[in-house]
Design a protein around this motif. Sequence first.
Motif, PDB file in Angstrom:
ATOM      1  N   GLU A   1      -4.952  -2.998   0.329  1.00  0.00           N
ATOM      2  CA  GLU A   1      -4.969  -2.398   1.025  1.00  0.00           C
ATOM      3  C   GLU A   1      -4.863  -3.407   1.814  1.00  0.00           C
ATOM      4  O   GLU A   1      -4.726  -3.776   3.466  1.00  0.00           O
TER       5      GLU A   1
ATOM      6  N   ASN B   1      -1.590   1.346  -4.605  1.00  0.00           N
ATOM      7  CA  ASN B   1      -1.547  -0.095  -4.196  1.00  0.00           C
ATOM      8  C   ASN B   1      -0.808  -0.949  -5.336  1.00  0.00           C
ATOM      9  O   ASN B   1      -1.185  -1.684  -5.667  1.00  0.00           O
TER      10      ASN B   1
ATOM     11  N   ASN C   1       0.870  -0.975   0.281  1.00  0.00           N
ATOM     12  CA  ASN C   1      -0.103  -0.075   0.440  1.00  0.00           C
ATOM     13  C   ASN C   1       0.968   1.339   0.243  1.00  0.00           C
ATOM     14  O   ASN C   1       2.127   1.637  -0.373  1.00  0.00           O
TER      15      ASN C   1
END
Length: 345
Positions: A245, A161, A141
Motif C-alpha cells: 500500500e 495487494n 494496491n
Amino acid sequence: MTLVDAEALLAFTTDVFAAHGLPAGDARASAEALCHGDLTGMASHGVANLTRIYLPLLESGRAKADAKPERLVDRGATVLVDGDRGLGLWLAGAAVELAAIRAADYGVGVVSVRNGTHFGCAGHHALRAVEQGMIGVVMANCGHQQLVPAPTGGPRLLGTNPLAVAAPAGEHPPFLLDMSTTTAPTGKVRAAARAGKPAPPGWLADADGPVTDPAALDAGTARLTWLGAPGPAEYKGFGLGLAVEVLAALLPGAGLGPPAGTGPDDDIGFLALALAPDALRTGFAADAGSVFGAVLDAGATYPGLPESAHSARARAEGVPLAEGLYAELERVAAGLGLTPPEVLG
C-alpha cells in the motif's frame, strides 16, 4: 475441458478489446496480459475475467479505452505517471517498459502510477523487465477497495495487494514470484465457488476459525486470511500488504484502502521497478544460472519454473478452458460478430 489454439485465443481476445475501442497495440498487450493466466495454469486470472472484470470496466466507463497516460514528474530514474484510467492490463506493462528504458541509462528505473485499473497477473508485467535482461518488481494496491481486516479483526482495511518479482535465471527459465499478500487472491476463491469445490483450509476464516465454503467470501460471512495464516505469522502477510500500500499507492497518491470508506477498485496505484544488473557488475547472468541450477540439482523447483513449463505445453498442445468458459467466449463472439478461438482435436 476444451483445448484451444494459443495464438487463436490471443487473437480473439485482442479483437474483443479492439471492438471495445482499444487501439491495436493496447488491445494486443491487454490480451497477452490476460491470456498469461491461462497459458501458465492460473486460470483464475485468465480469460475467465474477460466478462467478469475487464469488459464491465470498459463498458461502464470506469476504464477508458482511449486513455492517454501523462508523465506528471520525470526525474530521469524516477517517473510519476497519471494512468488516465487506462486498462491496467496494458498500462502496467507499459510502466515496466519505461522503467527498463530508464534502468538502461541509470541502472535503476522506477515508474510510479496512479489512476490505474485492475492489471491481472503481476508476474506477466514483471517478466517484461526480464526480456531486457533485468530484474523486474511490480506491485499494486486495490484502490479504495477494502477486503481484509487486520489479523486482530475490526473493519476491513486493504485489498489483496499483489506483488511480483522476476529475474533472469541464466540458462534456466526465469525466476517469477507472483503472489497476493493474502493467502489466496479473490479470483481463486471465486473460481472454487464457480466450480462447486471447497476452499482449502486457511484461505478463509470467520470468528470461529477456518471456513471452507468459498461462497462465504462474497456472502460476507468469511474473510480472506493474510499470508502466514493461521496464527501469529499472519502479521507478516498483513505487514507485507501494508508495505505494498505504501509503495504502490501512498507514493504516487493513488486511491487508498485505509482510511477511506469501502469503495470500488478504482484509482489503483502501481509500482514498476527495473534493475539492470549489468550496470552494477559483470557476472550476474552466470551467477544466476548457478543459483537456480543448484536449486534444481537439490531436487527442488522454484517460482516460475512450473509456469514456464505449463506455458510451453499450452502453446504446443493447446490451452485448456473449462467448457462453461468456452461457451461464455462463444457468446461474447456472437455479440461482437467475431469468430471464437479455434478448438483443437
